[in-house]
Design an enzyme around this catalytic site. Structure first.
Site, PDB file in Angstrom:
ATOM      1  N   ARG A 192      14.593  25.955  55.569  1.00  0.00           N
ATOM      2  CA  ARG A 192      13.944  24.759  55.026  1.00  0.00           C
ATOM      3  C   ARG A 192      14.385  24.480  53.589  1.00  0.00           C
ATOM      4  O   ARG A 192      14.195  25.284  52.691  1.00  0.00           O
ATOM      5  CB  ARG A 192      12.417  24.875  55.136  1.00  0.00           C
TER       6      ARG A 192
ATOM      7  N   ARG B 237       9.699  36.410  63.630  1.00  0.00           N
ATOM      8  CA  ARG B 237       9.202  36.596  62.263  1.00  0.00           C
ATOM      9  C   ARG B 237       7.746  37.040  62.285  1.00  0.00           C
ATOM     10  O   ARG B 237       6.981  36.576  63.118  1.00  0.00           O
ATOM     11  CB  ARG B 237       9.296  35.292  61.472  1.00  0.00           C
TER      12      ARG B 237
ATOM     13  N   ASP C 128      18.098  24.926  61.038  1.00  0.00           N
ATOM     14  CA  ASP C 128      17.086  25.917  61.374  1.00  0.00           C
ATOM     15  C   ASP C 128      17.807  27.258  61.403  1.00  0.00           C
ATOM     16  O   ASP C 128      18.911  27.359  61.942  1.00  0.00           O
ATOM     17  CB  ASP C 128      16.484  25.619  62.756  1.00  0.00           C
TER      18      ASP C 128
ATOM     19  N   ASP D  42       9.959  19.844  68.127  1.00  0.00           N
ATOM     20  CA  ASP D  42       9.370  21.099  68.621  1.00  0.00           C
ATOM     21  C   ASP D  42       8.421  21.776  67.637  1.00  0.00           C
ATOM     22  O   ASP D  42       7.526  22.508  68.031  1.00  0.00           O
ATOM     23  CB  ASP D  42      10.488  22.092  68.989  1.00  0.00           C
ATOM     24  N   HIS D  43       8.599  21.539  66.334  1.00  0.00           N
ATOM     25  CA  HIS D  43       7.834  22.319  65.360  1.00  0.00           C
ATOM     26  C   HIS D  43       6.452  21.742  65.046  1.00  0.00           C
ATOM     27  O   HIS D  43       5.615  22.433  64.498  1.00  0.00           O
ATOM     28  CB  HIS D  43       8.609  22.425  64.039  1.00  0.00           C
TER      29      HIS D  43
ATOM     30  N   SER E 242      13.607  31.161  56.471  1.00  0.00           N
ATOM     31  CA  SER E 242      13.911  29.846  57.018  1.00  0.00           C
ATOM     32  C   SER E 242      15.046  29.122  56.296  1.00  0.00           C
ATOM     33  O   SER E 242      15.413  29.439  55.175  1.00  0.00           O
ATOM     34  CB  SER E 242      12.628  29.022  56.909  1.00  0.00           C
TER      35      SER E 242
HETATM   36  C1  MIC Z   1      11.180  29.228  61.105  1.00  0.00           C
HETATM   37  O1  MIC Z   1      11.312  29.931  62.113  1.00  0.00           O
HETATM   38  O2  MIC Z   1      10.789  29.677  60.024  1.00  0.00           O
HETATM   39  C2  MIC Z   1      11.526  27.772  61.193  1.00  0.00           C
HETATM   40  C3  MIC Z   1      10.286  27.013  61.079  1.00  0.00           C
HETATM   41  O3  MIC Z   1      12.081  27.489  62.452  1.00  0.00           O
HETATM   42  C4  MIC Z   1      12.495  27.469  60.073  1.00  0.00           C
HETATM   43  C5  MIC Z   1      12.763  26.049  59.867  1.00  0.00           C
HETATM   44  C6  MIC Z   1      11.703  25.316  59.120  1.00  0.00           C
HETATM   45  O4  MIC Z   1      11.140  25.845  58.170  1.00  0.00           O
HETATM   46  O5  MIC Z   1      11.469  24.178  59.468  1.00  0.00           O
HETATM   47  C7  MIC Z   1      13.827  28.200  60.144  1.00  0.00           C
HETATM   48  O6  MIC Z   1      13.850  29.303  60.641  1.00  0.00           O
HETATM   49  O7  MIC Z   1      14.828  27.721  59.611  1.00  0.00           O
HETATM   50 FE1  SF4 Z   2      10.470  27.629  66.316  1.00  0.00          FE
HETATM   51 FE2  SF4 Z   2      11.541  28.959  64.251  1.00  0.00          FE
HETATM   52 FE3  SF4 Z   2       9.681  30.068  65.831  1.00  0.00          FE
HETATM   53 FE4  SF4 Z   2      12.052  29.646  66.768  1.00  0.00          FE
HETATM   54  S1  SF4 Z   2      11.546  31.033  65.094  1.00  0.00           S
HETATM   55  S2  SF4 Z   2      10.150  29.224  67.835  1.00  0.00           S
HETATM   56  S3  SF4 Z   2      12.641  27.730  65.792  1.00  0.00           S
HETATM   57  S4  SF4 Z   2       9.431  28.331  64.486  1.00  0.00           S
END
Ligand code: MIC
Ligand code: SF4
Length: 753
Positions: free
Chosen positions: A645, A448, A160, A95-96, A643
Site C-alpha cells: 500500500r 499475515r 498487492d 476483493d478487499h 503490504s
Molecule cells: C495485505 O495483504 O496486506 C494487502 C491488503 O493485500 C496489501 C495490499 C493493501 O494494503 O491494500 C498487500 O499485501 O499488498
Molecule cells: Fe487479500 Fe492480502 Fe489477505 Fe491475500 S493476503 S487475502 S490479497 S488481504
C-alpha cells in the site's frame, strides 16, 4: 482460449532468442529467473551482465493487476498521466472492501451498497482506459490471476504484495505500489534493482498432514521476515514437480512474508494440467514447445551452489506441519512441539476461531483436503469446539467446491462460508465483540498475522497454518492438540482420532462456474467522463506534491521515532480504514497510529515540539505542516514490511514529512517512498538510531550534490542547544533523484512528456 493470447504468443516468440543471447552474455548456464528477467528487458540487450543486488534495470512487464484497495490510488495517479488507454493488459479486482459479517450473500449485498461510489469509480475508470474489471464477489485478485492470466515465463506486476502468487504458474510476478503500476500502464519502462537469487531445492514427497503451506512456513522460519529482501527465490528439485500448481502458488504467495521480491517454479506437468483445467490448453501447448527455456539449465540443478547466492534444502518426506505465530509469520513451530511451546510461552490455549481460505490457500486442493477433515467431525460424532469460516478464493473454485459437496461439509461442522474475498485476512471482519475480547487464540490459513490484523484486537494471537491443520484445530478447539498423535473424545464419550487429509489437486469432473464476474476490457473509450464528487469522503482527486525547493532541508521536526516492528499495518492500518483508500486527506488520519513511540512506549502519542504537549501522530504532523515545517520519521529494521500500500508513503508526504530514516527498509515501501518524492534514508551507523532525541530538529545537508552512492549528512539539533552530525545512506539512482527533485515520480513523468 486464454485471455490476451496474442500477447502471450509474442512473449513466447521472443524467449528462445533472448535466452540464447543471455547464455552468451553471461558465459555460463543460467537460472530460470535470469531467463525470464532478461527476456523482459526494456531496450537493447546489455553489453555486460547486470550486477545482482547492484544494477537498476528497466523491464517491460506483460501485464498489471490491481485490487480495489490499492487500485483507487493507482488509478487516481494514472488519470493524471494523460493517457487514453493502458499500454499492457490490466485488470482491477474488487476483493478487499467486502466486510465479513454474516455470510456470503448478505455480506456481498451490503458491500455493494456501502462501496457503491468506489465500485462505480473503479468500473468507469476501467471502462474508460480499457481495463478488465472483476466485480465484487468474483474472487481474490491472486487466485483470479492464477486461474486466468498467469502464464509460465511471463512477467507481471500487481499493486498487492501477494502478486507473487503467480510464481506458482512459473511467472516472475512482483508486488508494487500504485505509482509503479502507473509506469507500466503508461508504457514507460519499469525499474527494479536486479535481484539476488536464492535457490530452494526440494527433495522427497509430502504426505499425511503435511502440505505445500508447510514448505513456506518452514522457509519463513529459516529466512525470517527480512531474509528474502532483494532476492528472488527459485524452487527446484524432484520435490518441486511433485507439488500441484496451486500448491506452488501457495508457496510463492507467502514468499512475500520473507520479503522476497518474488518466487517461482519451472514449468512442469502440474502447470500444464492446471492450464488445461482452467481452459488454457493453448497456453500449455505453447509453453511445452519452449519448455527447456521455462526452466533453469540442467547444470544449475546439478550444482546449484555455483549459481545461486544462497541454497536451502528441504526434504518434503521429513517435513512436519508447521504453525507460525503469533504476531509474526516467521515464528515457525513444528506441530510435534507446538503444544509444549504454546504452554511454555503462555499463549491462550483455547482456540476460538479457525479461518480458512484467502489468496494463499483457497484452491480446489486446499478446500478438498480441509473438507476431508471437516467431514470427520460428523462421521466421528465430534462436537466442533471453535467457530469456523471459509473464504473461497474465486467464484470458479466456490462454484466447483459447492457442486462437489465440500462446502456442505464445512457447513455441517458449523462453518460459515464468506464471500469470495479477502474478508478477515485484511481486518474486514465484524468479529463479535472483538474489541473487548481478552487474550485469545485464532488460527488461519492466511499469510499475515501481525497484531490487530484480523480483528483489530491486539490481544488476539493469530497463528498461521495449512487449511487442513486449521480445520483440525477448530474441531479440537485447543492449542493443546496434535492431530497426528492425539485422540479426541466424541459426543458418545469415545476416543477418536482424525485421519490425515485427502483431496484432489484438480476437480475430477472439471471446474464449473455460471458467472465468473468479469467485465472484459472495453474497446469503446469515448465519452466516458470520470467525476469525483468534491464532497466525497471516500474519493479525492490528487494534487501534485510540491517540487524540491532546490536547497538543503532545515529545521525538520522529529515526528516519531518508531520502535521495533513497524509494518505497513502499523503505518497505515487496514480494516475500517480501507474506507478511505481513495481519499488521501482522510486516510492520512491513520498515519503511524499503530507505531510505538520509542520515547514513551505508547502508540499514537508523540510530542508536539511547538506546544510541548503529547498528541496523535497525524494531528502533530498537521500542526507542523500548518507552520510550514517539514518533519522526519525514524524507524527501526525492515521498516514498512508487509503490504504494497503506497498510502504508507503518500500519507507522510501529504502531512509534510520529508524524510524517513531507518535502520533498514522493506523493498516495496522504500520504492514507494522514493516514488512519492520522499527521502528514504538509512543510518550509515545503525547505532545512531539511539542518538535521535525526542525533541530534535533535523537538517539534511548535501542535497544540492545529491548523487548515487554518496552519503548525505544529517545535523541533529537537540533541545539542550547541542548538536551532532550523523551520516546517512541512500539507494537513489540518477532517475530516482530526479523524482525527488520533481516532487514525485508522477510529476517527473508529466514534466517530461
Ligand atoms: C495485505 O495483504 O496486506 C494487502 C491488503 O493485500 C496489501 C495490499 C493493501 O494494503 O491494500 C498487500 O499485501 O499488498
Ligand atoms: Fe487479500 Fe492480502 Fe489477505 Fe491475500 S493476503 S487475502 S490479497 S488481504
Amino acid at each position: 482460449m486464454a485471455y490476451d493470447i496474442d500477447m502471450i504468443r509474442k512473449v513466447y516468440s521472443q524467449i528462445p532468442e533472448r535466452v540464447t543471447k543471455l547464455r552468451k552474455l553471461i558465459g555460463r548456464p543460467v537460472t530460470l529467473t535470469e531467463k525470464i528477467l532478461y527476456s523482459h528487458l526494456s531496450g537493447d540487450f546489455p553489453g555486460q551482465p547486470y550486477g545482482k543486488g547492484i544494477s537498476y534495470v528497466n523491464f517491460n512487464p506483460d501485464r498489471v493487476a490491481m485490487q480495489d484497495a490499492t487500485a483507487q490510488m493507482a488509478l487516481l495517479q494514472f488519470m493524471q498521466a494523460g493517457k487514453s488507454v493502458v499500454s499492457v493488459p490490466s485488470t482491477v479486482h474488487c476483493d478487499h472492501l467486502i466486510l465479513a459479517q454474516t455470510g456470503a450473500a448478505a455480506d456481498l449485498k451490503k458491500a455493494e451498497e456501502t462501496n457503491k461510489e468506489v465500485y462505480s469509480f473503479l468500473s468507469s475508470v476501467s471502462k474508460k482506459y480499457g481495463i478488465g474489471f472483476w466485480k465484487p464477489g468474483a474472487g481474490i485478485i491472486h487466485q483470479v490471476v492464477l486461474e486466468n492470466y498467469a502464464f509460465p515465463g511471463g512477467m507481471m506486476i500487481g499493486t498487492d504484495s501477494h502478486t507473487v502468487n503467480a510464481g506458482g504458474l512459473g511467472m516472475i510476478a512482483i508486488g508494487v505500489g500504485g505509482a509503479d503500476a502507473v509506469d507500466v500502464m503508461t508504457g514507460i519502462p519499469w525499474e527494479l534493482k536486479f535481484p539476488k537469487l536464492i535457490g530452494i531445492r526440494l527433495t522427497g514427497k509430502l504426505s499425511g498432514w503435511s502440505s505445500p503451506k508447510d514448505v513456506i512456513l518452514k522457509v519463513a522460519g529459516i529466512l525470517t521476515v527480512k531474509g528474502g529482501t532483494g532476492c528472488i527465490i527459485e524452487y527446484f528439485g524432484p520435490g518441486a514437480s511433485s507439488i500441484s500448481c496451486t500448491g506452488k502458488g501457495t508457496i510463492c504467495n507467502m514468499g512475500a512474508e520473507v520479503g522476497a521480491t518474488t518466487s517461482t517454479f519451472a514449468f512442469d506437468e502440474s502447470m500444464s494440467e492446471y492450464l488445461k483445467a482452467t481452459g488454457r490448453a493453448d497456453v500449455a501447448k505453447m509453453a511445452l514447445k519452449i519448455a527447456s527455456d521455462l526452466k533453469a539449465d540442467e547444470e544449475v540443478y546439478a550444482n546449484p551452489e555455483k549459481f545461486f547466492d544462497q541454497v536451502i534444502e528441504i526434504n518434503l518426506s521429513e517435513l512436519e506441519p508447521q504453525i507460525n505465530g503469533p504476531f509474526t509469520p516467521d515464528l515457525a513451530t513444528p506441530l510435534s512441539k507446538f503444544k509444549t511451546v504454546a504452554k511454555e510461552k503462555g499463549w491462550p490455549m483455547e482456540m476460538k476461531v479457525g479461518l480458512i481460505g484467502s489468496c494463499t490457500n483457497s484452491s480446489y486442493e486446499d478446500i478438498s483436503r480441509a473438507a476431508s477433515v471437516a467431514r470427520q467431525a460428523r462421521l466421528k460424532n465430534l462436537k466442533v469446539k471453535a467457530e469456523f469460516t471459509i473464504s473461497p478464493g474465486s467464484e470458479l473454485v466456490r462454484y466447483t467446491v459447492a457442486r462437489d459437496g465440500f462446502l456442505s461439509s464445512f457447513e455441517e461442522m458449523g462453518g460459515i462460508v464468506l464471500t469470495n474475498a479477502c474478508g478477515p485476512c485484511i481486518g474486514q471482519w465484524a468479529r463479535h465483540n472483538a474489541a473487548n475480547l481478552p487474550e485469545n487464540s485464532i488460527m488461519t490459513s492466511f499469510n499475515r498475522n501481525f497484531a490487530k490484523r484480523t480483528d483489530g484486537n491486539p490481544k488476539t494471537h493469530g497463528f498461521v497454518a495449512s487449511p487442513e491443520i486449521v480445520t483440525a484445530f477448530a474441531i479440537a478447539g485447543t492449542l493443546d492438540f496434535n492431530p497426528e498423535t492425539d485422540f479426541l473424545i466424541n459426543e458418545k464419550g469415545e476416543k477418536v482420532k482424525l485421519d490425515p487429509p485427502t483431496g484432489n489437486d484438480l476437480p475430477v469432473h472439471g471446474f464449473a462456474v455460471e458467472d465468473q464476474g468479469l467485465v472484459p476490457p472495453s474497446t469503446d473509450h469515448q465519452g466516458i467522463v470520470i467525476t469525483v464528487n468534491p464532497k466525497s469522503d471516500r474519493l479525492q482527486l490528487l494534487e501534485p506534491f510540491a517540487p524540491w525547493e532546490g536547497h538543503d532541508l532545515k529545521n525538520l521536526k522529529l515526528l516519531i521515532k518508531a520502535r521495533g516492528k513497524c509494518t505497513t499495518d502499523h503505518i497505515s492500518m487496514a480494516g475500517p480504514w480501507l474506507t478511505y483508500r481513495g481519499h488521501l486527506d482522510n486516510i492520512s488520519e491513520n498515519l503511524l497510529i499503530g507505531a510505538i513511540n520509542d520515547f514513551n512506549g505508547k502508540t499514537n502519542s508523540v510530542i508536539n515540539q511547538l506546544t510541548g504537549e503529547y498528541g496523535a501522530v497525524p494531528t502533530t504532523a498537521r500542526a507542523y505542516k500548518k507552520e510550514g515545517l517539514g518533519s522526519v520519521i525514524v524507524g527501526d529494521e525492515n521498516y514498512g514490511e508487509g503490504s504494497s500500500r503506497e498510502h504508507a508513503a503518500m500519507e507522510p508526504r501529504h502531512l509534510g514529512a520529508r524524510v524517513v530514516l531507518t535502520r533498514s527498509f522493506a523493498r516495496i515501501h522504500e520504492t514507494n517512498l522514493k516514488k512519492q518524492g520522499m527521502l528514504a534514508l538509512t543510518f550509515a551507523n545503525p547505532d545512531d538510531y539511539s542518538r535521535i532525541q525526542e525533541d530534535d530538529s533535523i537538517d539534511v545537508i548535501g542535497l544540492e550534490s545529491f548523487q548515487p552512492g554518496k552519503l548525505l549528512q544529517l545535523t541533529l539539533h537537540h533541545a539542550d542547544g547541542s548538536s551532532e552530525d550523523i551520516m546517512v545512506k541512500h539507494t537513489y539512482n540518477e532517475a530516482q533523484i530526479e523524482w525527488f527533485k520533481a516532487g514525485s515520480c508522477l510529476n517527473f513523468i508529466k514534466d517530461n512528456q
